[in-house]
Design a protein around this motif. Structure first.
Motif, PDB file in Angstrom:
ATOM      1  N   ASP A   1      39.204  32.139  25.582  1.00 19.13           N
ATOM      2  CA  ASP A   1      37.756  31.942  25.497  1.00 19.13           C
ATOM      3  C   ASP A   1      36.979  33.254  25.571  1.00 19.13           C
ATOM      4  OD1 ASP A   1      37.989  29.143  25.356  1.00 19.13           O
ATOM      5  OD2 ASP A   1      38.159  29.007  27.536  1.00 19.13           O
ATOM      6  N   GLY A   2      37.708  34.347  25.786  1.00 20.46           N
ATOM      7  CA  GLY A   2      37.050  35.648  25.854  1.00 20.46           C
ATOM      8  C   GLY A   2      36.687  36.110  27.248  1.00 20.46           C
ATOM      9  N   ASP A   3      37.033  35.311  28.275  1.00 20.74           N
ATOM     10  CA  ASP A   3      36.740  35.714  29.652  1.00 20.74           C
ATOM     11  C   ASP A   3      37.751  36.753  30.134  1.00 20.74           C
ATOM     12  OD1 ASP A   3      34.564  33.941  29.902  1.00 20.74           O
ATOM     13  OD2 ASP A   3      35.914  32.277  30.377  1.00 20.74           O
ATOM     14  N   ALA A   4      37.280  37.767  30.838  1.00 18.84           N
ATOM     15  CA  ALA A   4      38.152  38.844  31.315  1.00 18.84           C
ATOM     16  C   ALA A   4      39.054  38.348  32.441  1.00 18.84           C
ATOM     17  CB  ALA A   4      37.314  40.022  31.789  1.00 18.84           C
ATOM     18  N   LEU A   5      40.354  38.593  32.294  1.00 20.23           N
ATOM     19  CA  LEU A   5      41.336  38.214  33.310  1.00 20.23           C
ATOM     20  C   LEU A   5      41.865  39.411  34.076  1.00 20.23           C
ATOM     21  CD1 LEU A   5      43.619  35.782  31.242  1.00 20.23           C
ATOM     22  CD2 LEU A   5      41.760  35.162  32.801  1.00 20.23           C
ATOM     23  N   LEU A   6      41.992  40.528  33.372  1.00 12.49           N
ATOM     24  CA  LEU A   6      42.696  41.673  33.934  1.00 12.49           C
ATOM     25  C   LEU A   6      42.062  42.965  33.463  1.00 12.49           C
ATOM     26  CD1 LEU A   6      45.385  42.291  35.576  1.00 12.49           C
ATOM     27  CD2 LEU A   6      46.497  42.533  33.360  1.00 12.49           C
ATOM     28  N   LEU A   7      41.741  43.834  34.408  1.00 11.70           N
ATOM     29  CA  LEU A   7      41.250  45.178  34.114  1.00 11.70           C
ATOM     30  C   LEU A   7      42.396  46.151  34.380  1.00 11.70           C
ATOM     31  CD1 LEU A   7      39.046  47.337  33.574  1.00 11.70           C
ATOM     32  CD2 LEU A   7      38.493  47.202  36.015  1.00 11.70           C
ATOM     33  N   ILE A   8      42.735  46.950  33.376  1.00 11.63           N
ATOM     34  CA  ILE A   8      43.872  47.871  33.490  1.00 11.63           C
ATOM     35  C   ILE A   8      43.362  49.303  33.379  1.00 11.63           C
ATOM     36  CG2 ILE A   8      46.095  48.548  32.515  1.00 11.63           C
ATOM     37  CD1 ILE A   8      46.177  45.691  31.252  1.00 11.63           C
ATOM     38  N   ARG A   9      43.735  50.138  34.338  1.00  6.75           N
ATOM     39  CA  ARG A   9      43.292  51.533  34.333  1.00  6.75           C
ATOM     40  C   ARG A   9      44.455  52.465  34.622  1.00  6.75           C
ATOM     41  NH1 ARG A   9      37.918  50.491  37.845  1.00  6.75           N
ATOM     42  NH2 ARG A   9      36.405  50.333  36.159  1.00  6.75           N
ATOM     43  N   ARG A  10      44.391  53.654  34.012  1.00  6.99           N
ATOM     44  CA  ARG A  10      45.373  54.686  34.318  1.00  6.99           C
ATOM     45  C   ARG A  10      44.788  55.623  35.356  1.00  6.99           C
ATOM     46  NH1 ARG A  10      47.624  58.821  29.857  1.00  6.99           N
ATOM     47  NH2 ARG A  10      46.414  60.331  31.016  1.00  6.99           N
TER      48      ARG A  10
END
Length: 204
Positions: free
Chosen positions: A68-77
């Motif tokens: 649906d386009g909802d953010a599940l996971l934010l990934i950062r280095r």
């Protein structure tokens, strides 16, 4: 009586299916859609999508979204200045809730020097106890011939190219098979990082 599937949530148990998951990944072109990729299930319904640098406008940052386009996971280095002195680059995946709060779900270590080049890419989660890692990547992702395995050597997800995908002669199409009980959102979070590491659709 059928054996009960062992559920292993990393992001959420909502994404742990009792059945094997078979998905197709289609990479989006940078020029048209800003890169990233879309994941569809066997019924051709969008299950996940990944936005990378071309959409977010930030390097070393990715977002995994649901169908649906909802953010599940934010990934950062982790910061480049710190990494310059380390033999590993470190990525962190933060689960997002509806209120926008972040909770660390997993960490990934990418070899960053000649001293570590022969080492596997390894992932640790909140489940890590008395060991350094829970999962590792075996094989070569750019060739789409690799697997994510657990610390006991069991395959939890397999990345490959089927005959019909080869016939289409498209490097933008491949498939992923996820073992029953494994968190599918977690698997595609790891694949998003692999895509970025090897300079594919999520990278600017």
């Amino acid at each position: 009586m059928a054996a009960k599937t062992n559920i292993m949530p990393v992001i959420s148990k909502m994404y742990c299916s009792s059945a094997q998951g078979v998905f197709v990944v289609r990479r989006r072109p940078h020029m048209v859609n800003g890169g990233g990729f879309v994941v569809t299930d066997c019924s051709q319904k969008v299950a996940f999508r990944v936005d990378g640098c071309g959409i977010l406008g930030k390097k070393d940052e990715l977002i995994l979204r649901d169908g649906d386009g909802d953010a599940l996971l934010l990934i950062r280095r982790k910061g480049a200045m710190v990494e310059a002195l380390s033999i590993y680059r470190k990525w962190k995946g933060y689960a997002l809730d509806y209120e926008g709060s972040q909770e660390l779900a997993f960490s990934l270590k990418e070899p960053n020097s000649c001293l570590a080049r022969t080492q596997a890419i390894r992932i640790s989660t909140k489940r890590t106890e008395n060991k350094d890692w829970d999962f590792e990547v075996k094989g070569y992702f750019p060739a789409k011939a690799c697997s994510i395995v657990d610390s006991k050597g069991n395959v939890v997800a397999k990345i490959g190219v089927k005959e019909w995908e080869e016939m289409m002669a498209s490097k933008d199409l491949y498939h992923v098979v996820v073992t029953p009980g494994i968190d599918q959102a977690f698997v595609f979070g790891v694949i998003a990082i692999l895509d970025y590491i090897y300079g594919e659709s999520t990278r600017c």
